[in-house]
Design an enzyme around this catalytic site. Structure first.
Site, PDB file in Angstrom:
ATOM      1  N   HIS A  76      11.832 -13.320   7.560  1.00 18.78           N
ATOM      2  CA  HIS A  76      12.760 -11.462   7.575  1.00 18.78           C
ATOM      3  C   HIS A  76      11.616 -10.817   7.222  1.00 18.78           C
ATOM      4  O   HIS A  76      11.588 -10.903   6.216  1.00 18.78           O
ATOM      5  CB  HIS A  76      13.746 -12.037   6.457  1.00 18.78           C
ATOM      6  CG  HIS A  76      15.106 -13.572   7.190  1.00 18.78           C
ATOM      7  ND1 HIS A  76      15.748 -12.782   8.447  1.00 18.78           N
ATOM      8  CD2 HIS A  76      15.376 -14.296   7.604  1.00 18.78           C
ATOM      9  CE1 HIS A  76      16.703 -13.985   8.917  1.00 18.78           C
ATOM     10  NE2 HIS A  76      16.141 -14.706   7.997  1.00 18.78           N
ATOM     11  N   ARG A 112      12.187  -7.089   7.078  1.00 18.30           N
ATOM     12  CA  ARG A 112      13.202  -6.338   6.419  1.00 18.30           C
ATOM     13  C   ARG A 112      12.821  -4.958   7.474  1.00 18.30           C
ATOM     14  O   ARG A 112      12.545  -4.242   6.303  1.00 18.30           O
ATOM     15  CB  ARG A 112      13.517  -6.076   4.913  1.00 18.30           C
ATOM     16  CG  ARG A 112      13.403  -7.309   4.441  1.00 18.30           C
ATOM     17  CD  ARG A 112      14.886  -7.964   5.118  1.00 18.30           C
ATOM     18  NE  ARG A 112      15.121  -9.303   3.656  1.00 18.30           N
ATOM     19  CZ  ARG A 112      15.828  -9.938   4.022  1.00 18.30           C
ATOM     20  NH1 ARG A 112      16.384 -10.601   5.140  1.00 18.30           N
ATOM     21  NH2 ARG A 112      15.699 -11.085   3.013  1.00 18.30           N
ATOM     22  N   HIS A 153      21.920 -19.659  13.923  1.00 22.06           N
ATOM     23  CA  HIS A 153      22.290 -19.717  12.473  1.00 22.06           C
ATOM     24  C   HIS A 153      23.692 -20.715  12.591  1.00 22.06           C
ATOM     25  O   HIS A 153      24.410 -19.802  12.969  1.00 22.06           O
ATOM     26  CB  HIS A 153      22.268 -18.451  11.661  1.00 22.06           C
ATOM     27  CG  HIS A 153      22.636 -18.937  10.411  1.00 22.06           C
ATOM     28  ND1 HIS A 153      22.249 -18.215   9.483  1.00 22.06           N
ATOM     29  CD2 HIS A 153      24.193 -19.050  10.414  1.00 22.06           C
ATOM     30  CE1 HIS A 153      22.469 -18.446   8.353  1.00 22.06           C
ATOM     31  NE2 HIS A 153      23.806 -19.057   8.888  1.00 22.06           N
ATOM     32  N   HIS A 188      17.120 -24.156  10.246  1.00 22.37           N
ATOM     33  CA  HIS A 188      18.037 -24.613   9.229  1.00 22.37           C
ATOM     34  C   HIS A 188      18.438 -25.823   8.162  1.00 22.37           C
ATOM     35  O   HIS A 188      19.344 -25.324   8.281  1.00 22.37           O
ATOM     36  CB  HIS A 188      18.041 -23.278   7.853  1.00 22.37           C
ATOM     37  CG  HIS A 188      18.555 -22.841   8.370  1.00 22.37           C
ATOM     38  ND1 HIS A 188      19.235 -21.987   8.789  1.00 22.37           N
ATOM     39  CD2 HIS A 188      17.940 -20.892   8.551  1.00 22.37           C
ATOM     40  CE1 HIS A 188      20.210 -21.487   9.328  1.00 22.37           C
ATOM     41  NE2 HIS A 188      19.545 -20.358   8.930  1.00 22.37           N
ATOM     42  N   ASN A 195      21.596 -19.395   2.370  1.00 26.60           N
ATOM     43  CA  ASN A 195      22.325 -20.267   3.044  1.00 26.60           C
ATOM     44  C   ASN A 195      21.977 -20.428   4.175  1.00 26.60           C
ATOM     45  O   ASN A 195      20.491 -19.892   4.500  1.00 26.60           O
ATOM     46  CB  ASN A 195      23.129 -18.459   3.589  1.00 26.60           C
ATOM     47  CG  ASN A 195      24.373 -19.051   4.352  1.00 26.60           C
ATOM     48  OD1 ASN A 195      24.500 -20.055   4.800  1.00 26.60           O
ATOM     49  ND2 ASN A 195      25.094 -18.229   5.238  1.00 26.60           N
ATOM     50  N   ASP A 238      12.372 -19.960   6.786  1.00 25.01           N
ATOM     51  CA  ASP A 238      12.870 -18.682   6.102  1.00 25.01           C
ATOM     52  C   ASP A 238      12.927 -18.443   5.532  1.00 25.01           C
ATOM     53  O   ASP A 238      13.847 -16.998   4.447  1.00 25.01           O
ATOM     54  CB  ASP A 238      14.933 -19.969   6.258  1.00 25.01           C
ATOM     55  CG  ASP A 238      15.723 -18.505   6.274  1.00 25.01           C
ATOM     56  OD1 ASP A 238      15.376 -17.341   6.413  1.00 25.01           O
ATOM     57  OD2 ASP A 238      17.194 -19.071   5.360  1.00 25.01           O
ATOM     58  N   HIS A 242      13.909 -10.735  -0.759  1.00 18.92           N
ATOM     59  CA  HIS A 242      14.838  -9.610  -1.789  1.00 18.92           C
ATOM     60  C   HIS A 242      14.099  -8.566  -2.939  1.00 18.92           C
ATOM     61  O   HIS A 242      13.221  -9.343  -3.630  1.00 18.92           O
ATOM     62  CB  HIS A 242      16.683 -10.182  -2.206  1.00 18.92           C
ATOM     63  CG  HIS A 242      17.214 -10.630  -1.121  1.00 18.92           C
ATOM     64  ND1 HIS A 242      17.587  -9.975   0.068  1.00 18.92           N
ATOM     65  CD2 HIS A 242      17.394 -12.459  -0.592  1.00 18.92           C
ATOM     66  CE1 HIS A 242      18.663 -10.632   1.087  1.00 18.92           C
ATOM     67  NE2 HIS A 242      17.694 -12.039   0.435  1.00 18.92           N
ATOM     68  N   PHE A 285      21.570 -13.482  -0.834  1.00 19.03           N
ATOM     69  CA  PHE A 285      21.431 -15.167  -0.081  1.00 19.03           C
ATOM     70  C   PHE A 285      20.192 -14.847   0.658  1.00 19.03           C
ATOM     71  O   PHE A 285      19.137 -13.749   0.763  1.00 19.03           O
ATOM     72  CB  PHE A 285      22.088 -15.436   1.015  1.00 19.03           C
ATOM     73  CG  PHE A 285      23.750 -16.103   0.745  1.00 19.03           C
ATOM     74  CD1 PHE A 285      23.642 -17.287   0.330  1.00 19.03           C
ATOM     75  CD2 PHE A 285      25.136 -15.316   0.265  1.00 19.03           C
ATOM     76  CE1 PHE A 285      25.312 -17.744   0.294  1.00 19.03           C
ATOM     77  CE2 PHE A 285      25.615 -15.643   0.907  1.00 19.03           C
ATOM     78  CZ  PHE A 285      25.981 -17.163   0.112  1.00 19.03           C
TER      79      PHE A 285
HETATM   80 ZN   LIG Z   1      20.259 -18.663   9.265  1.00 18.32          ZN
END
Ligand SMILES: [Zn+2]
Length: 425
Positions: free
Chosen positions: A58, A60, A175, A228, A274, A301, A305, A319
């Protein structure tokens, strides 16, 4: 310009061999003994691997670049030895039209230090039931589809999405999460939820949706990939589905095999992700699943943050944890060096040729003459502490800080160019 990586232990086609690797421009020219080049890198005592492949990150960007952006995300990948990544589409705006997808692909190419493949969304804004034009998204550069961060709640929507994905020969990476069962949980149902008095997440939130999707995948014939997978029952369902000939693959995240809910020391947001950390029984089943091929690959994953979003109680915190820079070293140290659960060849396969094969990524995950010179060199002899100040990612949200590990990345090459070198800023 030719460069030779000399005296390393090279991972090639499932085997570790003593060899030199000769790079000529963007490509690998030769792998063999006594090779010479204009420039020489001594890799004595080191592992020379195909650049690692991570199909789940990710970045962002655009939308929340205070957490991470394409440049820093790809720098983190390079520092972890990754040379090809799959970026999730939960950015703002979601790349759900040809125009937005083309822009996203351009930005990834322009700003990324590594090869960034872009997921398109399964549904328009990842929470709606509107299915975008997959043909257009694919033409614009989408390599697969995912709503990661959200499960597709409506079975009918997933059914239609799978039919259309199948028509367009696109993978759906899911997911798996039923929100009504997830019920705003924080940690796994059981030991941690009880000890910390936090809202529990039942494994049913994952497993019931996997079961539903496997039946839909059987009917539609789509290539269904589970992100995941974290539960024993999830692994069992995938094993059964594979035996029935359903076209399913799945990934495991490093933290779900490195940690369990018993490792959560206190109400600490760096242990909040998560799916949540599961039980020891789940962890054991994931390892068995990796060894028998039920689980196809490892994906991080990587979920950066800002510090403020990971402070205070797990109740309020975001998460997710970062993964790019700690994956290889933590996995190597625990599962290859210490506990000998996997051989180094098995671990590297799960991080290179397996993900490349499952996702059909050409010219990634292998070292061979004529292929792109995407290479990672790892130092498996020296121990190193994981420190916040060393992270290239904007996110420092990981429970692995402070651990002493082997397997630090020494150098990473993408298309023959050095994109990371140990000891340089
Ligand atoms: Zn996920």
């Amino acid at each position: 310009m030719t460069t030779v990586i000399k005296n390393g232990t090279v991972y090639q086609n499932g085997h570790l061999i003593k060899a030199d690797v000769l790079i000529d421009g963007q490509k690998i020219k030769a792998i063999g003994t006594d090779l010479e080049g204009e420039e020489t890198i001594d890799a004595s005592g080191m592992i020379v691997s195909p650049g690692l492949v991570d199909v789940h990150v990710h970045y962002r960007d655009p939308g929340q670049t205070y957490k991470e952006d394409i440049k820093t995300g790809s720098q983190a990948a390079a520092r972890g030895g990754f040379t090809t990544v799959g970026a999730m589409p939960n950015v703002t705006p979601v790349p759900n039209t040809a125009e937005l997808m083309e822009k996203m692909v351009r930005e990834n190419q322009k700003k990324g230090l590594v090869h960034i493949l872009q997921y398109g969304p399964v549904t328009k804004d990842e929470t709606t039931d509107i299915i975008p034009d997959y043909a257009e998204l694919k033409k614009a550069g989408a390599f697969a589809l995912s709503n990661d961060g959200h499960g597709v709640q409506s079975a009918q929507t997933m059914y239609l999405a799978m039919q259309k994905a199948k028509e367009n020969n696109l993978i759906i990476a899911a997911h798996a999460q039923d929100d009504s069962l997830f019920n705003k949980g924080i940690v796994n149902e059981g030991i941690a939820a009880e000890k910390l008095d936090l809202p529990p997440v039942t494994e049913l939130a994952e497993t019931t949706q996997i079961a539903r999707d496997l039946l839909l995948a059987q009917k539609t014939g789509v290539h269904y990939h589970i992100c995941h997978v974290s539960t024993k029952t999830g692994v069992e369902l995938v094993r059964l589905a594979k035996a029935r000939g359903i076209k399913v693959t799945c990934e495991v995240a490093p933290h779900h095999i490195l940690l369990t809910d018993s490792d959560i020391p206190e109400d600490d947001p760096y242990f909040k992700m998560n799916p949540p950390l599961r039980s020891k029984e789940d962890q054991a089943a994931l390892l068995v699943g990796m060894l028998d091929g039920t689980i196809d690959l490892i994906a991080t994953d990587h979920a950066p943050h800002a510090k403020a979003e990971k402070q205070g109680s797990m109740r309020e915190a975001a998460f997710g944890i970062t993964g790019s820079e700690t994956a290889f070293s933590t996995l190597y140290t625990k599962f290859v060096k210490e506990e000998k659960v996997f051989t180094l060849e098995q671990l590297l396969s799960l991080l290179t040729d397996k993900p490349a094969t499952v996702f059909g990524i050409k010219s990634a995950g292998l070292l061979a003459p004529g292929e792109n010179a995407d290479i990672a060199i790892f130092d498996i002899e020296h121990q190193k502490e994981i420190k916040e100040e060393d992270f290239k990612s904007k996110g420092v949200n990981t429970p692995f800080t402070g651990q002493k590990v082997y397997g630090e990345t020494v150098m990473t090459f993408v298309d023959g160019k050095v994109v990371y070198q140990r000891g340089t800023k």
